[in-house]
Design an enzyme around this catalytic site. Structure first.
Site, PDB file in Angstrom:
ATOM      1  N   SER A 301     -15.506  37.121  12.181  1.00 52.39           N
ATOM      2  CA  SER A 301     -15.634  37.430  13.602  1.00 52.39           C
ATOM      3  C   SER A 301     -16.592  36.444  14.270  1.00 52.39           C
ATOM      4  O   SER A 301     -16.439  35.231  14.123  1.00 52.39           O
ATOM      5  CB  SER A 301     -16.107  38.884  13.747  1.00 52.39           C
ATOM      6  OG  SER A 301     -16.033  39.342  15.069  1.00 52.39           O
ATOM      7  N   ASP A 364      -4.393  40.312  15.031  1.00 52.95           N
ATOM      8  CA  ASP A 364      -5.778  40.362  15.501  1.00 52.95           C
ATOM      9  C   ASP A 364      -5.925  39.537  16.779  1.00 52.95           C
ATOM     10  O   ASP A 364      -5.443  38.402  16.849  1.00 52.95           O
ATOM     11  CB  ASP A 364      -6.686  39.817  14.395  1.00 52.95           C
ATOM     12  CG  ASP A 364      -8.160  39.945  14.716  1.00 52.95           C
ATOM     13  OD1 ASP A 364      -8.509  40.616  15.700  1.00 52.95           O
ATOM     14  OD2 ASP A 364      -8.969  39.361  13.966  1.00 52.95           O
ATOM     15  N   HIS A 420      -8.742  43.730  12.837  1.00 57.13           N
ATOM     16  CA  HIS A 420      -9.844  42.772  12.772  1.00 57.13           C
ATOM     17  C   HIS A 420     -10.730  42.990  11.547  1.00 57.13           C
ATOM     18  O   HIS A 420     -11.561  42.144  11.228  1.00 57.13           O
ATOM     19  CB  HIS A 420     -10.676  42.900  14.057  1.00 57.13           C
ATOM     20  CG  HIS A 420     -11.737  41.874  14.230  1.00 57.13           C
ATOM     21  ND1 HIS A 420     -11.474  40.521  14.287  1.00 57.13           N
ATOM     22  CD2 HIS A 420     -13.079  41.993  14.349  1.00 57.13           C
ATOM     23  CE1 HIS A 420     -12.606  39.855  14.455  1.00 57.13           C
ATOM     24  NE2 HIS A 420     -13.599  40.727  14.481  1.00 57.13           N
TER      25      HIS A 420
END
Length: 513
Positions: A301, A364, A420
């Site tokens: 991320s 995602d 995610h």
């Protein structure tokens, strides 16, 4: 004899392809797993299964037994895998991206898959060790000391020791990345723990074929609101005093500020994350300069963006060049990361020889941000016209695209947070063998891990969502029988020689004494 749960279930799947039909009766006997080892659950547990009597095997239906009850013996289904013996120590340069992973992703190279999962687990450790409970006075810190870290997380077998913790100041415009305690008396008012630097020990280094310096960056803990924090505005990387010969090399301003900002009045973030990284890497390269060395940076991320920035910085400053003129290879294993900079940044990364492998889930949204309209997917002509725009982005490196709908273990969900999730990415990696090939878990990595901080595992496995919790939320009884938050050791902040190494790098300022 031992048998792998995941291999057995998915060998059934080769016949059924998840259609939940009953198989014809067939006499079965117990068989060994493909690895010849005990079946592993999670990272550390193991169990053996004894010989069973003949039975009617069947696939797991949508209302069937939990995950632990689907072990059936299919001797005819399991075929020995004939594969040339390869040692990681002999091919580590290829695994680290020497040839940009050409021919290693489709079909999936087993050693590369194993290494990607291993580095992904080191990024996951940054989540598992992070205290994000706002009712904890240690919120925003690491729950363990450096020496406890891997043992406390059940990762002693990884063969690394942590040389430094990394901190960042929360006084920047990324409020959803940082976590703060609700209590007035806290460990730090302005700092957040954001990762660590670790080094392989002697035994692990022998297995790897080199001494590996790993930098693991923490990403966002639970939600995706941090995407809204991004100003979606590019600015020259040199504007924050990172060297670059081309003023047109630009990166997202929020990432850059997080990497370079500091608070001189805070003992944890009086040095920026950038200064912490550069000084620690310099010290370690000097310590192990007579050995073969690699620098591997990983993150998920927002941590992926920091991994790419720090990799660029290490090579652009020439920090990876040793005294004998050897260049230490720098590689990034990125998970579900956003775009970081413009096409000039991508080109500069390539010219410097930084190797980046990006693992993404096609469902995602984070890897699609920022640069929703102007990115590497539009025509080169249009990108050339949009080159000067502050919202024209381009991904760097090589992409490995996975799809969570291909796993028979996971829900067909549109939940963006689940798509995610890092543990879900590691699960998908374990089952990925190439485009169009069946999903088959290669190592038997426990599927229950994907529900550790999400709700994506199918319900009939009876694994509760968000199951990972601290016992009693860290509350303990004192000698008077009263419940209170347990005191923790004070975390290390910065080595005394940090300023010395900054001076040698030409990065010291008048703020330090």
């Amino acid at each position: 004899m031992a048998i792998s749960l995941s291999q057995t279930f998915l060998s059934i799947n080769r016949q059924l392809h998840d259609d939940h039909q009953v198989l014809p009766y067939e006499k079965c006997t117990s068989v060994a797993s493909l690895s010849g080892q005990k079946f592993c659950i999670g990272r550390n547990k193991s169990m053996e299964f004894s010989t069973r009597s003949p039975r009617i095997p069947r696939a797991l239906s949508k209302t069937s037994e939990p995950l632990s009850s689907i072990i059936h013996d299919f001797e005819k289904e399991i075929e020995p895998v004939k594969q040339e013996e390869r040692r990681l120590a002999d091919v580590w340069r290829e695994i680290q991206g020497l040839d940009d992973w050409v021919g290693m992703l489709d079909p999936m190279d087993p050693l590369l898959r194993s290494e990607l999962i291993r580095y992904g687990e080191m990024a996951q450790a940054a989540y598992d060790a992070f205290d994000f409970d706002p009712f904890s006075k240690y919120c925003g810190s690491c729950r363990f000391t450096r020496r406890q870290f891997f043992d406390a997380l059940g990762m002693a077998h990884h063969g690394y020791h942590i040389s430094r913790y990394l901190f960042a100041t929360s006084n920047i415009n990324l409020p959803n990345f940082f976590k703060k305690s609700r209590w007035p008396k806290v460990w730090s008012k302005n700092a957040n723990w954001i990762g660590y630097v670790a080094v392989s020990d002697d035994e692990m280094s022998k297995h790897l074929g080199r001494r590996d310096i790993t930098i693991a960056w923490r990403g966002t803990v639970t939600r995706l609101e941090w995407i809204a924090d991004l100003m979606d505005f590019l600015k020259p990387i040199s504007s924050n005093k990172i060297p670059c010969p081309d003023p047109m090399v630009k990166v997202e301003s929020g990432f850059l500020d997080l990497y370079t900002d500091k608070d001189v009045n805070c003992r944890f973030c009086k040095f920026s994350a950038r200064e912490q990284i550069l000084t620690e890497v310099k010290k370690l390269l000097e310590l192990y300069q007579d050995e073969e060395i690699s620098i591997t940076i990983t993150g998920h991320s927002l941590g992926s963006a920091l991994a790419i920035l720090s990799a660029y910085d290490i090579v652009e400053t020439g920090l990876n060049l040793l005294n004998d003129c050897r260049a230490v290879p720098v590689s990034v294993f990125s998970f579900s990361g956003p775009r970081v900079g413009n096409v000039r940044f991508k080109e500069r990364m390539e010219s410097l020889g930084v190797k980046v492998l990006r693992v993404v889930n096609v469902h995602d949204i984070v890897p699609k941000s920022p640069g929703l309209f102007f990115n590497e997917n539009v025509s080169p002509v249009l990108m050339k016209l949009a080159e000067g725009l502050p919202w024209s982005y381009s991904h760097v490196g090589v992409e490995l695209a996975l799809d969570h709908t291909h796993s028979p273990f996971l829900k067909q969900t549109g939940d963006l947070t689940c798509a995610h999730n890092l543990e879900a990415h590691l699960h998908l990696l374990d089952g990925y063998h190439g485009k169009g090939r069946r999903f088959l878990l290669a190592s038997g990595r426990d599927p229950a891990l994907v529900n550790k901080a999400s709700d994506i595992l199918k319900d009939h496995y009876l694994v509760p969502p968000y199951w990972r919790q601290d016992e009693n939320k860290g509350m303990v009884r004192n000698k008077d029988g009263r419940w209170m938050q347990q005191e923790r050791p004070i975390l290390d902040h910065h080595h005394e020689d940090t300023h010395h190494h900054l001076k040698q790098l030409g990065q010291a300022t008048e703020h330090y004494s």
